[in-house]
Design a protein around this motif. Structure first.
Motif, mmCIF file in Angstrom:
data_model
loop_
_atom_site.group_PDB
_atom_site.id
_atom_site.type_symbol
_atom_site.label_atom_id
_atom_site.label_comp_id
_atom_site.label_asym_id
_atom_site.label_seq_id
_atom_site.Cartn_x
_atom_site.Cartn_y
_atom_site.Cartn_z
ATOM 1 N N ALA A 155 8.978 62.072 19.985
ATOM 2 C CA ALA A 155 7.751 62.048 20.326
ATOM 3 C C ALA A 155 7.634 63.088 21.635
ATOM 4 N N GLY A 156 8.337 62.865 22.315
ATOM 5 C CA GLY A 156 8.187 63.668 23.861
ATOM 6 C C GLY A 156 7.101 63.085 24.776
ATOM 7 N N GLY A 157 6.745 61.748 24.588
ATOM 8 C CA GLY A 157 5.967 61.121 25.246
ATOM 9 C C GLY A 157 5.377 59.937 24.524
ATOM 10 N N THR A 158 4.466 59.106 25.010
ATOM 11 C CA THR A 158 4.014 57.994 24.387
ATOM 12 C C THR A 158 2.594 58.124 23.692
ATOM 13 N N PHE A 159 2.303 57.642 22.632
ATOM 14 C CA PHE A 159 1.114 57.831 21.827
ATOM 15 C C PHE A 159 0.234 56.352 21.831
ATOM 16 N N PRO A 160 -0.996 56.737 22.318
ATOM 17 C CA PRO A 160 -1.658 57.916 22.841
ATOM 18 C C PRO A 160 -1.230 57.736 24.256
ATOM 19 N N GLY A 161 -1.305 58.840 24.901
ATOM 20 C CA GLY A 161 -0.971 59.127 26.301
ATOM 21 C C GLY A 161 -1.836 60.282 27.136
ATOM 22 N N GLU A 162 -1.551 60.182 28.248
ATOM 23 C CA GLU A 162 -2.412 61.121 29.214
ATOM 24 C C GLU A 162 -1.426 62.046 30.055
ATOM 25 N N GLY A 163 -0.275 61.895 29.864
ATOM 26 C CA GLY A 163 0.747 62.632 30.926
ATOM 27 C C GLY A 163 0.888 64.193 30.470
ATOM 28 N N PRO A 164 1.336 64.904 31.258
ATOM 29 C CA PRO A 164 1.675 66.393 31.266
ATOM 30 C C PRO A 164 2.147 66.977 29.900
ATOM 31 N N GLU A 165 3.145 66.060 29.390
ATOM 32 C CA GLU A 165 3.753 66.233 28.131
ATOM 33 C C GLU A 165 2.848 66.605 26.919
ATOM 34 N N HIS A 166 1.577 65.934 27.119
ATOM 35 C CA HIS A 166 0.394 66.097 26.263
ATOM 36 C C HIS A 166 -0.509 67.096 26.417
ATOM 37 N N ARG A 167 -0.278 67.809 27.509
ATOM 38 C CA ARG A 167 -1.178 69.043 27.841
ATOM 39 C C ARG A 167 -0.597 70.278 27.843
ATOM 40 N N ALA A 168 -1.349 71.325 27.273
ATOM 41 C CA ALA A 168 -0.794 72.742 27.036
ATOM 42 C C ALA A 168 -0.772 73.379 28.464
ATOM 43 N N ALA A 169 -1.585 73.298 29.382
ATOM 44 C CA ALA A 169 -1.711 73.846 30.699
ATOM 45 C C ALA A 169 -0.720 73.484 31.493
ATOM 46 N N ASP A 170 0.084 72.460 31.675
ATOM 47 C CA ASP A 170 1.240 72.205 32.400
ATOM 48 C C ASP A 170 2.167 71.279 31.873
ATOM 49 N N VAL A 171 2.386 71.360 30.676
ATOM 50 C CA VAL A 171 3.643 70.648 29.942
ATOM 51 C C VAL A 171 5.080 71.242 30.823
ATOM 52 N N PRO A 172 5.976 70.232 31.173
ATOM 53 C CA PRO A 172 7.182 70.466 31.663
ATOM 54 C C PRO A 172 8.026 71.565 30.559
ATOM 55 N N MET A 173 8.465 72.851 31.035
ATOM 56 C CA MET A 173 9.290 73.563 30.045
ATOM 57 C C MET A 173 10.429 72.888 29.771
ATOM 58 N N ASP A 174 11.074 72.130 30.415
ATOM 59 C CA ASP A 174 12.439 71.484 29.839
ATOM 60 C C ASP A 174 11.926 70.439 28.913
ATOM 61 N N LEU A 175 10.803 69.505 28.877
ATOM 62 C CA LEU A 175 10.399 68.955 27.854
ATOM 63 C C LEU A 175 10.085 69.495 26.550
ATOM 64 N N LEU A 176 9.190 70.574 26.696
ATOM 65 C CA LEU A 176 8.916 71.273 25.471
ATOM 66 C C LEU A 176 9.822 71.922 24.708
ATOM 67 N N ARG A 177 11.007 72.372 25.478
ATOM 68 C CA ARG A 177 12.179 72.804 25.059
ATOM 69 C C ARG A 177 13.023 71.840 24.306
ATOM 70 N N LYS A 178 13.083 70.488 24.822
ATOM 71 C CA LYS A 178 13.922 69.605 24.486
ATOM 72 C C LYS A 178 13.022 69.125 23.191
ATOM 73 N N VAL A 179 11.689 68.938 23.131
ATOM 74 C CA VAL A 179 11.104 68.571 21.794
ATOM 75 C C VAL A 179 11.178 69.439 20.581
ATOM 76 N N PHE A 180 11.128 70.857 20.952
ATOM 77 C CA PHE A 180 11.433 71.856 19.781
ATOM 78 C C PHE A 180 12.906 71.814 19.425
ATOM 79 N N GLU A 181 13.866 71.808 20.360
ATOM 80 C CA GLU A 181 15.174 71.595 20.049
ATOM 81 C C GLU A 181 15.315 70.733 18.801
ATOM 82 N N THR A 182 14.604 69.487 18.939
ATOM 83 C CA THR A 182 14.981 68.162 18.213
ATOM 84 C C THR A 182 14.336 68.375 16.875
ATOM 85 N N ASN A 183 12.841 68.693 17.220
ATOM 86 C CA ASN A 183 11.841 68.675 16.103
ATOM 87 C C ASN A 183 11.593 69.839 15.048
ATOM 88 N N PHE A 184 12.283 71.050 15.754
ATOM 89 C CA PHE A 184 12.189 72.111 15.135
ATOM 90 C C PHE A 184 13.675 72.693 14.666
#
Length: 250
Positions: A94-123
């Motif tokens: 998931a890369g975060g909790t559902f529902p959630g409010e953290g930066p992992e849920h926001r396009a404006a300040d998503v941590p790049m390491d988390l975005l890469r991790k989620v894409f590596e696993t899910n895509f």
């Protein structure tokens, strides 16, 4: 009917386990279920539960984040069966909790390491595993590939203020599943002249470790879409995006 061989990644718990159970209990399809589990002790426990329920099941060590395991899976199915009839790409994060409010849920300040991790696993991992196993699926009389997506992958619904998911955005997860949907469409196109069918499944918001306790659907309902797409008849759809037999907007 000849026995079908199915591989379900992340099949030791949650939606993967329920999909394995649904497929294995469909005696008309005569399916041997092989689940992939990162932890073999948990995998053995899951297999014992499946067998107790009357499912013909086995388990292999498999971690979607370890490319070496893709070759091991290929070698297992190639040496034991010489083909693979059903691939359910179920494993993901998931890369975060559902529902959630953290930066992992926001396009404006998503941590790049988390975005890469989620894409590596899910895509990326899903694409690489499928490409590795595709030669075995091509040996099936009627191969089926099911990619576990989500309604949260729908760009049309996310862009519509009137849609039920408009306020349920989680950028890292949603974008990775949108990319997975693109893989579904492109792979189905490339395999259009074969008997292989490739589809994306939205299982629903289900009470799992990822979905959380606030999810409205029970686990027993969660595997139905994947199981149905894994056992499509020859005249069934390919290159689609479905929930409980109904198409979803891309």
């Amino acid at each position: 009917m000849a026995q079908k061989i199915a591989f379900i990644t992340g099949g030791n718990r949650g939606l993967g386990f329920q999909t394995a159970l649904d497929l294995g209990l469909n005696k008309a399809e005569n399916i041997k279920v092989v689940i992939g589990s990162r932890d073999m002790s948990q995998g053995e426990q899951a297999v014992n539960k499946l067998r107790s329920a009357g499912v013909d099941a086995d388990v292999i060590q498999f971690d979607i984040t370890k490319p070496a395991d893709y070759q091991d899976a290929y070698d297992y199915f190639n040496s034991k069966y010489g083909r693979l009839d059903i691939l359910v790409n179920n494993a993901g994060i998931a890369g975060g909790t559902f529902p959630g409010e953290g930066p992992e849920h926001r396009a404006a300040d998503v941590p790049m390491d988390l975005l890469r991790k989620v894409f590596e696993t899910n895509f990326f991992a899903q694409v690489e595993l499928t490409e590795r196993l595709l030669p075995l699926i091509k040996k099936s009389p009627a191969g089926r590939i099911v990619n576990l997506s989500s309604i949260l992958a729908s760009l049309q619904l996310h862009a519509d203020p009137k849609s039920p998911i408009y306020n349920a955005k989680s950028f890292a997860y949603d974008a990775s599943k949108t990319a997975l949907n693109a893989f579904t469409v492109h792979l189905a196109y490339e395999l259009r002249d074969t008997k292989i069918k490739v589809n994306s499944a939205h299982p629903g918001w289900v009470k799992t470790d990822m979905g959380g306790e606030s999810a409205p659907m029970e686990l027993i309902e969660g595997g139905k879409t994947s199981a149905a797409l894994a056992t499509l008849a020859a005249d069934g759809p390919t290159g689609g995006y479905f929930h409980m037999g109904k198409p979803l907007p891309w």
